[in-house]
Write an enzyme that holds these catalytic residues in place. Structure first.
Site, PDB file in Angstrom:
ATOM      1  N   MET A 256       0.516  -6.645  -5.284  1.00  0.00           N
ATOM      2  CA  MET A 256       1.713  -5.939  -5.727  1.00  0.00           C
ATOM      3  C   MET A 256       2.505  -6.821  -6.675  1.00  0.00           C
ATOM      4  O   MET A 256       2.836  -7.964  -6.326  1.00  0.00           O
ATOM      5  CB  MET A 256       2.595  -5.581  -4.524  1.00  0.00           C
TER       6      MET A 256
ATOM      7  N   ILE B 206       1.022 -10.636   2.922  1.00  0.00           N
ATOM      8  CA  ILE B 206       1.020 -12.015   2.443  1.00  0.00           C
ATOM      9  C   ILE B 206       2.142 -12.201   1.429  1.00  0.00           C
ATOM     10  O   ILE B 206       2.219 -11.479   0.434  1.00  0.00           O
ATOM     11  CB  ILE B 206      -0.335 -12.368   1.796  1.00  0.00           C
TER      12      ILE B 206
ATOM     13  N   GLY C 280       7.158  -9.293  -4.876  1.00  0.00           N
ATOM     14  CA  GLY C 280       5.830  -9.692  -5.323  1.00  0.00           C
ATOM     15  C   GLY C 280       4.975 -10.275  -4.226  1.00  0.00           C
ATOM     16  O   GLY C 280       5.354 -11.242  -3.594  1.00  0.00           O
ATOM     17  N   SER C 281       3.817  -9.701  -3.953  1.00  0.00           N
ATOM     18  CA  SER C 281       3.046 -10.113  -2.795  1.00  0.00           C
ATOM     19  C   SER C 281       1.688  -9.421  -2.755  1.00  0.00           C
ATOM     20  O   SER C 281       1.239  -8.860  -3.741  1.00  0.00           O
ATOM     21  CB  SER C 281       3.844  -9.794  -1.521  1.00  0.00           C
ATOM     22  N   ARG C 282       1.049  -9.439  -1.553  1.00  0.00           N
ATOM     23  CA  ARG C 282      -0.285  -8.879  -1.397  1.00  0.00           C
ATOM     24  C   ARG C 282      -0.464  -8.364   0.023  1.00  0.00           C
ATOM     25  O   ARG C 282       0.135  -8.880   0.961  1.00  0.00           O
ATOM     26  CB  ARG C 282      -1.310  -9.967  -1.701  1.00  0.00           C
TER      27      ARG C 282
END
Length: 233
Positions: free
Chosen positions: A102, A159, A189-191
């Site tokens: 993301m 994450i 912002g991440s995953r």
């Protein structure tokens, strides 16, 4: 339908987690306007971006049994075999992992990939590396869930990324959750990784864009029709 109702239906809802950040951004913009119109406009733009970051649109989730739905808006960055986080005790062997990255412009409210019972939640502090890197799954701060379904146990891992500094969870161990229901949020912002049994029929490929709560990642009711050589991370 009244004008106010029409406006409410047109505007994208904002998640309550974002209210304090939006208020701070608006105050900063107003202060900047006192000193400079130029910097005030920049502050106002940041306030709008903050509001957009915390948007929480409604989604229509496919309801057929066995479907695994994307937990996040973003881009499929990896599809392959990888060992799940150790703190989950999900498996000592590699499982099939689908990773969704993301960026800061995506919706960051995460949704459950399957219907089932939340068997385990495990939080692990860590670093804040670029979430698109493979080693981020091992080194970065993360929050992991195991959801038990009639087909299997599905792992879902939030994450933190390079800019993200907090993972927010909305659920608890032992609760039941429906596919597409909100279970958490990652700021800035991440995953999100989804761990599935080896041999699961994955219906997305790397580079594909996903919509949380709507895009079908996998069909657990139908095994992989042919042998697929996934890379191991």
């Amino acid at each position: 339908m009244s004008i106010i109702a029409s406006i409410r239906k047109t505007l994208v809802p904002i998640h309550r987690e974002g209210y304090p950040f939006i208020a701070i951004a608006v105050v900063i913009a107003l202060v900047l306007f006192v000193f400079s119109t130029f910097f005030g406009m920049i502050g106002f733009g940041l306030a709008i971006w903050t509001a957009l970051f915390f948007r929480d649109p409604e989604r229509v989730t496919p309801v057929r049994e066995g479907l695994v739905i994307a937990p996040a808006d973003g881009r499929v960055s990896q599809v392959g075999l990888a060992r799940p986080p150790r703190e989950l005790d999900l498996s000592d062997d590699p499982l099939l992992r689908v990773s969704i990255f993301m960026n800061v412009f995506n919706v960051h409210v995460n949704r459950a990939p399957v219907t089932g019972r939340i068997e385990r939640i495990a939080y692990k502090p860590g670093l804040f590396l670029n979430a698109d890197l493979d080693k981020a799954s091992e080194d970065n701060e993360r929050n992991s869930l195991i959801i038990s379904t009639p087909y299997c146990r599905v792992g879902c891992v939030q994450i933190a990324g390079l800019v993200a500094r907090r993972i927010v969870s909305f659920v608890r161990e032992g609760e039941s959750i429906g596919s597409g229901e909100r279970f958490g949020l990652i700021r800035f912002g991440s995953r999100v990784d989804v761990y599935l049994p080896v041999g699961s029929r994955v219906l997305v490929s790397e580079g594909q864009l996903t919509v949380a709560g709507e895009t079908v990642l996998c069909d657990l009711s139908q095994p992989q029709q042919r042998e697929t050589a996934y890379r191991v991370s």
